[in-house]
Design a protein around this motif. Structure first.
Motif, PDB file in Angstrom:
ATOM      1  N   VAL A   1       4.632 -11.287  -2.820  1.00  0.00           N
ATOM      2  CA  VAL A   1       5.334 -10.497  -2.918  1.00  0.00           C
ATOM      3  C   VAL A   1       5.344  -9.979  -4.467  1.00  0.00           C
ATOM      4  O   VAL A   1       5.987  -8.604  -4.660  1.00  0.00           O
ATOM      5  CB  VAL A   1       6.878 -10.654  -2.423  1.00  0.00           C
ATOM      6  CG1 VAL A   1       7.977 -10.588  -2.689  1.00  0.00           C
ATOM      7  CG2 VAL A   1       6.806 -11.120  -1.248  1.00  0.00           C
TER       8      VAL A   1
ATOM      9  N   THR B   1       2.740  -7.393  -5.038  1.00  0.00           N
ATOM     10  CA  THR B   1       3.372  -6.584  -4.992  1.00  0.00           C
ATOM     11  C   THR B   1       4.288  -5.645  -6.112  1.00  0.00           C
ATOM     12  O   THR B   1       3.978  -4.479  -6.271  1.00  0.00           O
ATOM     13  CB  THR B   1       3.372  -6.240  -3.620  1.00  0.00           C
ATOM     14  OG1 THR B   1       2.892  -7.120  -3.312  1.00  0.00           O
ATOM     15  CG2 THR B   1       3.986  -4.772  -3.392  1.00  0.00           C
TER      16      THR B   1
ATOM     17  N   THR C   1      11.317  -2.928   0.011  1.00  0.00           N
ATOM     18  CA  THR C   1      10.288  -2.783   0.781  1.00  0.00           C
ATOM     19  C   THR C   1      10.426  -4.256   1.945  1.00  0.00           C
ATOM     20  O   THR C   1      10.782  -4.654   1.879  1.00  0.00           O
ATOM     21  CB  THR C   1       9.228  -3.019  -0.584  1.00  0.00           C
ATOM     22  OG1 THR C   1       9.928  -2.381  -1.616  1.00  0.00           O
ATOM     23  CG2 THR C   1       8.402  -3.427  -0.213  1.00  0.00           C
TER      24      THR C   1
ATOM     25  N   GLN D   1       7.643  -5.788   3.830  1.00  0.00           N
ATOM     26  CA  GLN D   1       6.753  -6.968   3.349  1.00  0.00           C
ATOM     27  C   GLN D   1       5.944  -7.651   4.407  1.00  0.00           C
ATOM     28  O   GLN D   1       5.193  -7.501   4.820  1.00  0.00           O
ATOM     29  CB  GLN D   1       6.346  -7.738   2.498  1.00  0.00           C
ATOM     30  CG  GLN D   1       6.452  -6.789   0.968  1.00  0.00           C
ATOM     31  CD  GLN D   1       5.960  -7.306  -0.105  1.00  0.00           C
ATOM     32  OE1 GLN D   1       4.977  -7.565  -0.953  1.00  0.00           O
ATOM     33  NE2 GLN D   1       6.180  -7.104  -1.476  1.00  0.00           N
TER      34      GLN D   1
ATOM     35  N   LEU E   1       5.329  -2.041   4.266  1.00  0.00           N
ATOM     36  CA  LEU E   1       4.488  -2.459   3.648  1.00  0.00           C
ATOM     37  C   LEU E   1       2.811  -1.742   4.350  1.00  0.00           C
ATOM     38  O   LEU E   1       1.144  -1.841   3.779  1.00  0.00           O
ATOM     39  CB  LEU E   1       3.758  -3.637   2.935  1.00  0.00           C
ATOM     40  CG  LEU E   1       2.906  -3.670   1.654  1.00  0.00           C
ATOM     41  CD1 LEU E   1       4.047  -2.706   0.539  1.00  0.00           C
ATOM     42  CD2 LEU E   1       2.853  -4.729   1.341  1.00  0.00           C
TER      43      LEU E   1
END
Length: 209
Positions: free
Chosen positions: A22, A25, A112, A114, A180
């Motif tokens: 994480v 990213t 986001t 993920q 993602l």
């Protein structure tokens, strides 16, 4: 015209975890936005080279995730960051509790997703017959995963369902949900998250070619 508009954008990224995947990213996303000339700052709830926020309060009863997403802590963070109306607050991981509060202030939020934390109590999606909303199914999954008695697992199932409903409500109130991968998008849609808000972004889209 497009370039001038992008330069005027102000993005504030919130990150509450040091998990390697994480964090990596999020750093890619941060650098990508900077390269595009966007005014971007990153805030973390842990020691880092970025803007460090006060740590969430500790509790012997409630876990760290609950305290992080409490309205009082989220309000404190919003007051400290003080994002402008119309700016963007990017939730890089699971800080879902701050989303509805920011939206009420006129701040656009992007989150986001993920992995499976918004759709699975165990973050794994390995209990194929569990839907995270039916007491019997959730209780069975808890009993299997944690080796708990029927009574204990049933009581935890009620808590689980309320928690997952709150997560879904908060995440769904974001302006944009970034998945993602298409797999993540499909699972979110199957669990009732608003399809019209979901966009797919891949790691390769953030790297130089």
């Amino acid at each position: 015209m497009t370039t001038n508009y992008l330069i005027k954008l102000r993005v504030r990224i919130l990150l509450e975890t040091r998990q390697r995947g994480v964090y990596a990213t999020t750093l890619l996303m941060y650098e990508f936005l900077k390269e595009k000339g966007i005014d971007v700052e990153m805030y973390t709830s842990f020691p880092s080279n970025f803007n460090v926020l006060p740590s969430p309060p500790k509790s012997k009863i409630f876990g760290e995730e609950t305290m992080l997403n409490s309205p009082s802590y989220s309000k404190r963070v919003l007051n400290e960051i003080n994002p402008e109306k119309g700016s963007i607050l990017h939730i890089a991981n699971a800080w879902h509790g701050i989303i509805p509060l920011a939206e009420k202030r006129g701040v656009k939020t992007v989150i986001t997703i993920q992995y499976w934390w918004p759709t699975c109590y165990f973050n794994s999606m390995t209990c194929n017959d569990c839907d995270c909303k039916t007491v019997g199914k959730v209780s069975k999954a808890i009993s299997s995963k944690k080796s708990k008695s029927l009574l204990t697992s049933t009581l935890e199932a009620f808590y689980t369902i309320r928690k997952m409903e709150r997560i879904k409500k908060n995440v769904s109130s974001a302006s944009v949900i970034l998945a993602l991968s298409k797999v993540v998008k499909d699972v979110l849609i199957s669990r009732g998250f608003p399809e019209e808000k979901i966009r797919v972004i891949t790691i390769s889209a953030l790297t130089k070619t």
